[in-house]
Design a protein around this motif. Structure first.
Motif, PDB file in Angstrom:
ATOM      1  N   ASN A   1     -16.183  40.922  46.422  1.00 30.77           N
ATOM      2  CA  ASN A   1     -15.555  41.300  47.688  1.00 30.77           C
ATOM      3  C   ASN A   1     -14.999  42.718  47.672  1.00 30.77           C
ATOM      4  O   ASN A   1     -14.235  43.099  48.560  1.00 30.77           O
ATOM      5  CB  ASN A   1     -14.455  40.301  48.030  1.00 30.77           C
TER       6      ASN A   1
ATOM      7  N   ASP B   1     -13.275  26.547  46.170  1.00 31.12           N
ATOM      8  CA  ASP B   1     -14.031  25.389  46.642  1.00 31.12           C
ATOM      9  C   ASP B   1     -14.803  24.762  45.478  1.00 31.12           C
ATOM     10  O   ASP B   1     -15.325  25.458  44.608  1.00 31.12           O
ATOM     11  CB  ASP B   1     -15.021  25.806  47.731  1.00 31.12           C
TER      12      ASP B   1
ATOM     13  N   ASN C   1     -23.200  33.975  47.592  1.00 24.52           N
ATOM     14  CA  ASN C   1     -22.593  33.521  48.846  1.00 24.52           C
ATOM     15  C   ASN C   1     -21.279  32.799  48.574  1.00 24.52           C
ATOM     16  O   ASN C   1     -20.298  32.959  49.305  1.00 24.52           O
ATOM     17  CB  ASN C   1     -23.547  32.585  49.592  1.00 24.52           C
ATOM     18  N   TYR C   2     -21.278  31.994  47.519  1.00 26.20           N
ATOM     19  CA  TYR C   2     -20.062  31.268  47.151  1.00 26.20           C
ATOM     20  C   TYR C   2     -18.940  32.251  46.823  1.00 26.20           C
ATOM     21  O   TYR C   2     -17.815  32.120  47.318  1.00 26.20           O
ATOM     22  CB  TYR C   2     -20.346  30.368  45.951  1.00 26.20           C
TER      23      TYR C   2
ATOM     24  N   GLU D   1     -18.514  35.367  47.666  1.00 24.72           N
ATOM     25  CA  GLU D   1     -18.064  36.156  48.820  1.00 24.72           C
ATOM     26  C   GLU D   1     -17.227  35.333  49.789  1.00 24.72           C
ATOM     27  O   GLU D   1     -16.485  35.893  50.609  1.00 24.72           O
ATOM     28  CB  GLU D   1     -19.286  36.733  49.531  1.00 24.72           C
ATOM     29  N   SER D   2     -17.313  34.008  49.695  1.00 19.65           N
ATOM     30  CA  SER D   2     -16.573  33.140  50.631  1.00 19.65           C
ATOM     31  C   SER D   2     -15.210  32.706  50.093  1.00 19.65           C
ATOM     32  O   SER D   2     -14.444  32.046  50.802  1.00 19.65           O
ATOM     33  CB  SER D   2     -17.405  31.893  50.949  1.00 19.65           C
ATOM     34  N   GLN D   3     -14.908  33.087  48.826  1.00 18.32           N
ATOM     35  CA  GLN D   3     -13.644  32.665  48.202  1.00 18.32           C
ATOM     36  C   GLN D   3     -12.606  33.784  48.276  1.00 18.32           C
ATOM     37  O   GLN D   3     -12.946  34.955  48.437  1.00 18.32           O
ATOM     38  CB  GLN D   3     -13.880  32.275  46.744  1.00 18.32           C
ATOM     39  N   THR D   4     -11.354  33.401  48.141  1.00 23.66           N
ATOM     40  CA  THR D   4     -10.260  34.380  48.104  1.00 23.66           C
ATOM     41  C   THR D   4      -9.390  34.157  46.875  1.00 23.66           C
ATOM     42  O   THR D   4      -9.334  33.050  46.335  1.00 23.66           O
ATOM     43  CB  THR D   4      -9.382  34.276  49.359  1.00 23.66           C
TER      44      THR D   4
END
Length: 207
Positions: free
Chosen positions: A21, A166, A197-198, A200-203
């Motif tokens: 990110n 997740d 994709n995983y 980039e979707s986490q914080t």
């Protein structure tokens, strides 16, 4: 976003969430080497649960040693042992064979310095992820850095902050449940091309 973090041995998910990110990654290479950190340690999911892979290093009599100067203790057959552990843990995973040929050379070629080896592992993982991020190396150690998000605390294995990532399917999750924030290898072997994709979707949260 510009970030700074430590190059670690097959970085954990938190490290790669930060990297994926970011716009630019600065690798901290001017710090002192500390024990019990992810600099020479990585965790995978073995048949009995969480398994540590440690790279043995040569300790000097000096009180402080620069990370860049730390040599690997190659009298131990650690590379072969680590590869056998990965085979045992992940050969039944969906994507192990997909990445095996890219990763295996890292365990066959002798490495002298832990920092250089970690950076090479990072390069190979980025190729597997098809992740293209600009990187640079620190020139001097700075405790406070402006205009850069400081993710260097992620290196502390003993003071790790829990992250709310997740869940994804892991090889032995039916035995021990989901284990978060393992090595990027765990995500790669289980999720394959979806791994980026995983990430980039986490914080990440840092206190």
């Amino acid at each position: 976003m510009n970030i700074i973090l430590h190059p670690t041995y097959f970085p954990n998910i938190a490290h790669f969430v930060a990297i994926a990110n970011a716009d630019h990654v600065v690798f901290e290479v001017d710090d002192n080497f500390l024990k019990q950190t992810y600099r020479n340690r990585s965790y995978i999911y073995g048949a009995n649960g969480k398994l540590a892979l440690n790279i043995p290093v040569v300790h000097t009599q000096k009180n402080r040693q620069k990370y860049r100067d730390v040599k690997i203790f190659n009298e131990e057959n650690w590379q072969s042992n680590h590869w056998k552990s990965l085979l045992s843990a992940y050969r039944t995973s969906p994507f192990f064979e997909y990445y095996e040929d890219e990763l295996q050379p890292l365990f066959n070629v002798k490495a002298d310095y832990i920092l250089n080896y970690n950076l090479k592992c990072y390069e190979v993982i980025c190729e597997c992820l098809q992740l293209d991020i600009q990187t640079s190396k620190s020139e001097i150690y700075q405790k406070e850095i402006s205009n850069t998000t400081d993710f260097r605390p992620l290196v502390n294995a003993k003071k790790e902050q829990p992250q709310q990532f997740d869940a994804y399917t892991q090889v032995f999750s039916d035995k021990h449940g989901f284990i978060p924030n393992l090595s990027i290898l765990d995500l790669l072997f289980n999720e394959g091309p979806n791994a980026l994709n995983y990430l980039e979707s986490q914080t990440i949260t840092l206190q």
